[in-house]
Motif scaffolding. Sequence first.
Motif, PDB file in Angstrom:
ATOM      1  N   ARG A 136       0.948  -1.047   0.016  1.00  0.00           N
ATOM      2  CA  ARG A 136      -0.080   0.102  -0.027  1.00  0.00           C
ATOM      3  C   ARG A 136       0.906   1.222  -0.037  1.00  0.00           C
ATOM      4  NH1 ARG A 136      -2.899  -2.332   4.549  1.00  0.00           N
ATOM      5  NH2 ARG A 136      -4.177  -3.972   3.759  1.00  0.00           N
ATOM      6  N   ALA A 137       1.918   1.216   0.780  1.00  0.00           N
ATOM      7  CA  ALA A 137       2.902   2.517   0.863  1.00  0.00           C
ATOM      8  C   ALA A 137       3.475   2.497  -0.599  1.00  0.00           C
ATOM      9  CB  ALA A 137       3.830   2.106   1.865  1.00  0.00           C
ATOM     10  N   ARG A 138       3.966   1.610  -1.219  1.00  0.00           N
ATOM     11  CA  ARG A 138       4.841   1.700  -2.487  1.00  0.00           C
ATOM     12  C   ARG A 138       3.645   2.281  -3.569  1.00  0.00           C
ATOM     13  NH1 ARG A 138       7.966   0.309   0.570  1.00  0.00           N
ATOM     14  NH2 ARG A 138       7.856   2.539   0.784  1.00  0.00           N
ATOM     15  N   ALA A 139       2.337   1.582  -3.265  1.00  0.00           N
ATOM     16  CA  ALA A 139       1.198   2.225  -4.283  1.00  0.00           C
ATOM     17  C   ALA A 139       0.934   3.639  -4.161  1.00  0.00           C
ATOM     18  CB  ALA A 139       0.211   1.385  -4.400  1.00  0.00           C
ATOM     19  N   ALA A 140       1.038   3.952  -2.879  1.00  0.00           N
ATOM     20  CA  ALA A 140       0.494   5.167  -2.451  1.00  0.00           C
ATOM     21  C   ALA A 140       1.511   6.495  -3.061  1.00  0.00           C
ATOM     22  CB  ALA A 140       0.283   5.564  -1.061  1.00  0.00           C
ATOM     23  N   GLU A 141       2.683   5.804  -2.986  1.00  0.00           N
ATOM     24  CA  GLU A 141       3.899   6.552  -3.498  1.00  0.00           C
ATOM     25  C   GLU A 141       3.974   6.658  -5.254  1.00  0.00           C
ATOM     26  OE1 GLU A 141       6.937   5.371   0.065  1.00  0.00           O
ATOM     27  OE2 GLU A 141       7.189   4.709  -2.148  1.00  0.00           O
ATOM     28  N   GLY A 142       3.148   5.910  -5.882  1.00  0.00           N
ATOM     29  CA  GLY A 142       3.013   6.022  -7.212  1.00  0.00           C
ATOM     30  C   GLY A 142       3.551   4.606  -7.933  1.00  0.00           C
ATOM     31  N   ALA A 143       3.967   3.965  -7.109  1.00  0.00           N
ATOM     32  CA  ALA A 143       4.569   2.525  -7.801  1.00  0.00           C
ATOM     33  C   ALA A 143       3.163   1.854  -8.310  1.00  0.00           C
ATOM     34  CB  ALA A 143       5.014   1.587  -6.993  1.00  0.00           C
ATOM     35  N   ARG A 144       3.059   1.519  -9.776  1.00  0.00           N
ATOM     36  CA  ARG A 144       2.162   0.803 -10.352  1.00  0.00           C
ATOM     37  C   ARG A 144       2.411  -0.813 -10.514  1.00  0.00           C
ATOM     38  NH1 ARG A 144      -0.120   3.421  -8.568  1.00  0.00           N
ATOM     39  NH2 ARG A 144      -0.624   5.502  -9.018  1.00  0.00           N
ATOM     40  N   GLU A 145       3.661  -0.931 -10.472  1.00  0.00           N
ATOM     41  CA  GLU A 145       4.153  -2.606 -10.506  1.00  0.00           C
ATOM     42  C   GLU A 145       4.983  -2.862  -9.255  1.00  0.00           C
ATOM     43  OE1 GLU A 145       6.096  -3.686 -14.414  1.00  0.00           O
ATOM     44  OE2 GLU A 145       7.618  -4.805 -13.093  1.00  0.00           O
ATOM     45  N   ILE A 146       4.346  -3.930  -8.757  1.00  0.00           N
ATOM     46  CA  ILE A 146       4.983  -4.486  -7.395  1.00  0.00           C
ATOM     47  C   ILE A 146       5.676  -5.794  -7.722  1.00  0.00           C
ATOM     48  CG2 ILE A 146       4.484  -5.665  -5.199  1.00  0.00           C
ATOM     49  CD1 ILE A 146       4.184  -2.232  -5.265  1.00  0.00           C
ATOM     50  N   THR A 147       7.077  -6.001  -7.366  1.00  0.00           N
ATOM     51  CA  THR A 147       7.760  -7.081  -7.661  1.00  0.00           C
ATOM     52  C   THR A 147       7.841  -7.730  -6.252  1.00  0.00           C
ATOM     53  OG1 THR A 147       8.832  -6.245  -9.580  1.00  0.00           O
ATOM     54  CG2 THR A 147      10.005  -8.279  -8.604  1.00  0.00           C
ATOM     55  N   LEU A 148       7.426  -8.872  -6.182  1.00  0.00           N
ATOM     56  CA  LEU A 148       7.609  -9.628  -4.573  1.00  0.00           C
ATOM     57  C   LEU A 148       8.762 -10.408  -4.605  1.00  0.00           C
ATOM     58  CD1 LEU A 148       3.777 -10.944  -4.447  1.00  0.00           C
ATOM     59  CD2 LEU A 148       4.768  -8.984  -3.498  1.00  0.00           C
ATOM     60  N   LEU A 149       9.431 -10.195  -3.850  1.00  0.00           N
ATOM     61  CA  LEU A 149      10.895 -10.763  -3.791  1.00  0.00           C
ATOM     62  C   LEU A 149      11.128 -11.995  -2.712  1.00  0.00           C
ATOM     63  CD1 LEU A 149      13.778  -8.273  -3.588  1.00  0.00           C
ATOM     64  CD2 LEU A 149      13.251  -9.944  -5.466  1.00  0.00           C
ATOM     65  N   GLY A 150      11.712 -12.963  -2.897  1.00  0.00           N
ATOM     66  CA  GLY A 150      12.172 -14.070  -2.271  1.00  0.00           C
ATOM     67  C   GLY A 150      13.073 -14.992  -2.844  1.00  0.00           C
ATOM     68  N   GLN A 151      14.039 -15.839  -2.052  1.00  0.00           N
ATOM     69  CA  GLN A 151      14.823 -16.703  -2.709  1.00  0.00           C
ATOM     70  C   GLN A 151      14.141 -17.712  -3.432  1.00  0.00           C
ATOM     71  OE1 GLN A 151      17.966 -15.765  -2.822  1.00  0.00           O
ATOM     72  NE2 GLN A 151      18.261 -14.775  -0.833  1.00  0.00           N
ATOM     73  N   THR A 152      12.936 -18.310  -2.765  1.00  0.00           N
ATOM     74  CA  THR A 152      12.007 -19.158  -3.421  1.00  0.00           C
ATOM     75  C   THR A 152      10.818 -18.542  -3.087  1.00  0.00           C
ATOM     76  OG1 THR A 152      12.098 -20.546  -1.344  1.00  0.00           O
ATOM     77  CG2 THR A 152      13.542 -21.418  -3.123  1.00  0.00           C
ATOM     78  N   VAL A 153      10.412 -17.586  -3.873  1.00  0.00           N
ATOM     79  CA  VAL A 153       9.304 -17.003  -3.652  1.00  0.00           C
ATOM     80  C   VAL A 153       7.966 -17.432  -3.514  1.00  0.00           C
ATOM     81  CG1 VAL A 153       8.768 -16.035  -5.950  1.00  0.00           C
ATOM     82  CG2 VAL A 153       8.413 -14.467  -3.979  1.00  0.00           C
ATOM     83  N   ASN A 154       8.018 -18.811  -4.249  1.00  0.00           N
ATOM     84  CA  ASN A 154       6.524 -19.087  -4.315  1.00  0.00           C
ATOM     85  C   ASN A 154       6.516 -20.388  -3.126  1.00  0.00           C
ATOM     86  OD1 ASN A 154       8.611 -20.507  -5.779  1.00  0.00           O
ATOM     87  ND2 ASN A 154       7.176 -21.545  -7.028  1.00  0.00           N
ATOM     88  N   SER A 155       7.290 -20.238  -2.036  1.00  0.00           N
ATOM     89  CA  SER A 155       7.417 -21.376  -1.148  1.00  0.00           C
ATOM     90  C   SER A 155       6.596 -20.643  -0.062  1.00  0.00           C
ATOM     91  CB  SER A 155       8.856 -21.787  -0.773  1.00  0.00           C
ATOM     92  OG  SER A 155       9.664 -20.972   0.015  1.00  0.00           O
ATOM     93  N   TYR A 156       6.279 -19.530  -0.228  1.00  0.00           N
ATOM     94  CA  TYR A 156       5.950 -18.398   0.803  1.00  0.00           C
ATOM     95  C   TYR A 156       4.745 -19.238   1.445  1.00  0.00           C
ATOM     96  CZ  TYR A 156       3.522 -14.768   3.242  1.00  0.00           C
ATOM     97  OH  TYR A 156       2.966 -13.868   4.209  1.00  0.00           O
ATOM     98  N   ARG A 157       4.466 -18.931   2.741  1.00  0.00           N
ATOM     99  CA  ARG A 157       3.309 -19.444   3.753  1.00  0.00           C
ATOM    100  C   ARG A 157       3.390 -18.477   5.035  1.00  0.00           C
ATOM    101  NH1 ARG A 157       3.835 -25.192   4.888  1.00  0.00           N
ATOM    102  NH2 ARG A 157       4.278 -25.454   2.744  1.00  0.00           N
ATOM    103  N   TYR A 158       2.262 -18.350   5.404  1.00  0.00           N
ATOM    104  CA  TYR A 158       2.109 -17.710   6.583  1.00  0.00           C
ATOM    105  C   TYR A 158       0.767 -18.043   7.242  1.00  0.00           C
ATOM    106  CZ  TYR A 158       2.953 -14.099  10.135  1.00  0.00           C
ATOM    107  OH  TYR A 158       3.127 -13.475  11.439  1.00  0.00           O
ATOM    108  N   GLY A 159       0.695 -18.681   8.422  1.00  0.00           N
ATOM    109  CA  GLY A 159      -0.374 -19.147   9.013  1.00  0.00           C
ATOM    110  C   GLY A 159      -1.192 -20.013   7.873  1.00  0.00           C
ATOM    111  N   THR A 160      -2.418 -19.761   7.410  1.00  0.00           N
ATOM    112  CA  THR A 160      -2.807 -20.743   6.499  1.00  0.00           C
ATOM    113  C   THR A 160      -2.617 -20.294   4.963  1.00  0.00           C
ATOM    114  OG1 THR A 160      -5.066 -19.541   6.381  1.00  0.00           O
ATOM    115  CG2 THR A 160      -4.823 -21.540   7.902  1.00  0.00           C
ATOM    116  N   ALA A 161      -2.131 -19.028   4.897  1.00  0.00           N
ATOM    117  CA  ALA A 161      -2.035 -18.064   3.577  1.00  0.00           C
ATOM    118  C   ALA A 161      -0.636 -19.012   2.918  1.00  0.00           C
ATOM    119  CB  ALA A 161      -1.692 -16.755   3.833  1.00  0.00           C
ATOM    120  N   ARG A 162      -0.941 -19.151   1.396  1.00  0.00           N
ATOM    121  CA  ARG A 162       0.184 -19.839   0.691  1.00  0.00           C
ATOM    122  C   ARG A 162       0.499 -18.533  -0.283  1.00  0.00           C
ATOM    123  NH1 ARG A 162       0.428 -22.100   4.479  1.00  0.00           N
ATOM    124  NH2 ARG A 162       0.288 -24.416   5.004  1.00  0.00           N
ATOM    125  N   PHE A 163       1.350 -18.820  -1.224  1.00  0.00           N
ATOM    126  CA  PHE A 163       1.871 -17.770  -2.111  1.00  0.00           C
ATOM    127  C   PHE A 163       0.592 -17.500  -3.124  1.00  0.00           C
ATOM    128  CE2 PHE A 163       3.937 -16.441  -6.245  1.00  0.00           C
ATOM    129  CZ  PHE A 163       4.599 -15.507  -5.754  1.00  0.00           C
TER     130      PHE A 163
END
Length: 397
Positions: A136-163
């Motif tokens: 939200r902060a990046r978008a409010a500054e005018g960013a239209r494109e967001i790049t999600l970063l991680g070494q194996t970004v699609n292994s993301y998990r938090y609680g029940t949320a997955r990538f």
Amino acid sequence: MKFYMHTYGCQMNVADSSEMGRHLKAKGLVETENPDEASVFLVNTCTVRQHAEDRAFSEIGRLRRWKARRPGRKVVVTGCAAERTKEYLEDRFPFLDLAFVTIMRGCNYSCTYCIVPYVRGREIYHSVEQILSETRARAAEGAREITLLGQTVNSYRYGTARFADLLKAVAEVEGVKRIRFMSPHPYYMSDRVIETMAAVPEVCESLHLPVQSGSNTILKQMMRNYTREQYVSIIGKFREVMPDATLSTDIIVGFPGETDRDFRETLTLIEQTQFDWGFIFKYSPREGTPAASLESLPQELVEERHQECLALIDRFAQEKRSKMVGTMQDVLVEADNIGRTRTNYRVYITGTVAPGEEVRVRITSAQRATLEGVIEDGNIDFENFREEDKSACANRG
Ligand code: SF4
């Protein structure tokens, strides 16, 4: 577009910088040792010693003038000092472009050529709320494109949320028009992730999926945890649901023990998969990794294989690029009249455009890796258009 990187601090930061450099090269940026040539200046900060932090901050201060010298230049600050002192940095240096959103740290893999797991440790995930508030902060500054970063970004998990859930949630943030991510690992490229990519319009039609080798023997020695056949099957699914998307990869040639037959298998994988582009790296041992203790192949052989692999991947890349000529593309301008299509082709645009603008461009040339195009003024000539562009234009009246 060229980038310059300055790293402060420990070996961990050096490892992170080299990983970040790899990601940027995968996006088509070229590293330069001359900051004057660069459009992007990265400062990878360190908080372990006060002295390193102070030096980094005074360098960031000097970059205000570097940035002002050419429109569209970006200053990106990363690393532990940037995380610890984010608010201070934003207050003191309002010209910073903090473009990427890191969603996780570390890596649970142990690829035998890679230093990251030894210096960064196991995966730690940021919470969904933390990621969304940064987006939200990046978008409010005018960013239209967001790049999600991680070494194996699609292994993301938090609680029940997955990538896949995260992709949907980020797409809901107001102002976000495009989502990219890097770098995914083939093992986590599940049907659900692929289907979500296809279903969420904000996710760009482009996938950079490192394969590293076409030989199962080498993949096993690298401890990549997938086979050539599994990789090909993932690509098959991806192309089935996103037929117009581009696909790119990373390949390492000359890994210790790579036989001529192993190498030929990498070449046949390129032929079979027909990547839209790829980045070919010559293996070089990294001290502290298991592969570093293995006997290296002769340098001339590695060089020879590198050239052969490059020539093949470039042949397909050129063929694919040339099909872009005459098509209409939505290009998001990044800097210096250079923007990106949703499919991640870089385009040099003739005309006056400002960073952050999204313009409709007709591609006029594909001679080089950066395509060329002109802003379409409405007198659209349908000749040589792809079907979907014809109907898209017709629907717009
Ligand atoms: S997946 Fe492998 S190559 Fe990528 S960061 Fe982890 S260990 Fe390194």
